[in-house]
Design an enzyme around this catalytic site. Structure first.
Site, short mmCIF file in Angstrom:
data_model
loop_
_atom_site.label_atom_id
_atom_site.label_comp_id
_atom_site.label_asym_id
_atom_site.label_seq_id
_atom_site.Cartn_x
_atom_site.Cartn_y
_atom_site.Cartn_z
N GLY A 40 2.52 -10.59 2.73
CA GLY A 40 2.61 -10.82 4.17
C GLY A 40 1.56 -11.81 4.61
N ASP A 41 0.79 -11.43 5.65
CA ASP A 41 -0.27 -12.32 6.14
C ASP A 41 -1.65 -11.74 5.85
OD1 ASP A 41 -0.04 -10.20 7.86
OD2 ASP A 41 -0.23 -11.36 9.70
N GLU A 42 -1.75 -11.00 4.74
CA GLU A 42 -3.01 -10.40 4.34
C GLU A 42 -3.58 -11.09 3.11
OE1 GLU A 42 -2.63 -5.82 5.93
OE2 GLU A 42 -2.12 -6.25 3.83
#
Length: 270
Positions: free
Chosen positions: A180-182
């Site tokens: 994801g955006d991690e």
């Protein structure tokens, strides 16, 4: 024969009478060849993989079997080598290893490779008596970009920000994508926690810079949680990641676009 010419690029006339050293790639040291010849002399047989170089300078991998041909007195008269070009197999193996360890979108290390890098960094930290920082980063406002502009634009934004954040770190540090955006950064060889602050701020700055997408200016920010190793209590890699993740949520609660340091002493007291 024709197969030799096809593999190496050398014609019959160019090869006959020459020493096999004309094929050496430079990828094997003297000890490799010494062991090869020692086994040949002792057993009359050697088999293994070797990197050689074609006439045009291109390196290739081969599966090589060398057998000694002996006369009636048991004296080696010559050697016969059977060669198979396995370069394509090696390239495919390398690609599979890359896929297994790197994120397909950003080409950053993935969760699997991060675990290995973090273990190595922890061992190195103990040996060198230095500290390392584990920083867990989550983008603020990224879901809105996906919802408003679509996943293709969101993916392009992730690629651009990943490259920027990686450039903000030092050569020995690791930036990995968890999904994801991690993202997670492992910052090594720190003499103290304060030395991580410029790196953390550079990462936050890199994440917050606008990105131009064909005239469309997109901007997000990041919330970052950080923890340090070693600590007074013995910690494993998973615990460090959980601490950094927890600190990241504290940064989000505090207003986002900032970093929060995990309080290991307070956590231990609780």
């Amino acid at each position: 024969n024709d197969a030799f010419t096809r593999i190496t690029g050398y014609t019959r006339e160019e090869a006959i009478g020459k020493n096999p050293r004309i094929l050496q790639s430079g990828r094997h040291d003297a000890a490799f060849y010494a062991a090869l010849w020692a086994e040949l002399r002792e057993s009359g047989h050697w088999s293994g993989e070797m990197w050689n170089r074609r006439k045009n300078g291109e390196a290739y991998a081969e599966l090589l079997t060398i057998s000694a041909v002996r006369d009636t007195h048991g004296v080696t008269a010559n050697y016969v080598a059977l060669v198979s070009d396995i370069t394509a197999c090696k390239e495919q193996q390398s690609q599979l290893e890359h896929i297994a360890h790197f994120d397909a979108l950003t080409n950053l290390p993935n969760r699997l490779l991060l675990a290995d890098r973090l273990q190595q960094a922890m061992s190195q930290s103990r040996r060198r008596d230095t500290q390392l920082a584990v920083a867990y980063l989550d983008l603020d406002g990224f879901k809105a970009v996906n919802d408003q502009h679509g996943h293709d634009v969101g993916d392009a934004l992730l690629v651009a920000l990943a490259a920027r954040m990686k450039d903000a770190l030092r050569d020995g540090d690791t930036l990995a994508r968890m999904g994801g955006d991690e993202f997670v950064a492992v910052l090594i060889d720190l003499d103290g926690p304060a030395l991580s602050v410029p790196l953390l701020n550079r990462m936050l700055g890199a994440a917050a810079q606008p990105v131009d997408m064909d005239g469309l200016a997109l901007q997000v920010s990041a919330s970052l949680g950080v923890t340090f190793f070693p600590q007074t209590q013995d910690m494993d890699a998973d615990q460090l990641l959980r601490q950094a993740d927890h600190a990241m949520y504290q940064a989000k609660l505090a207003g986002k676009n900032r970093y929060h340091v995990f309080d290991a002493e307070h956590d231990s007291h609780i």
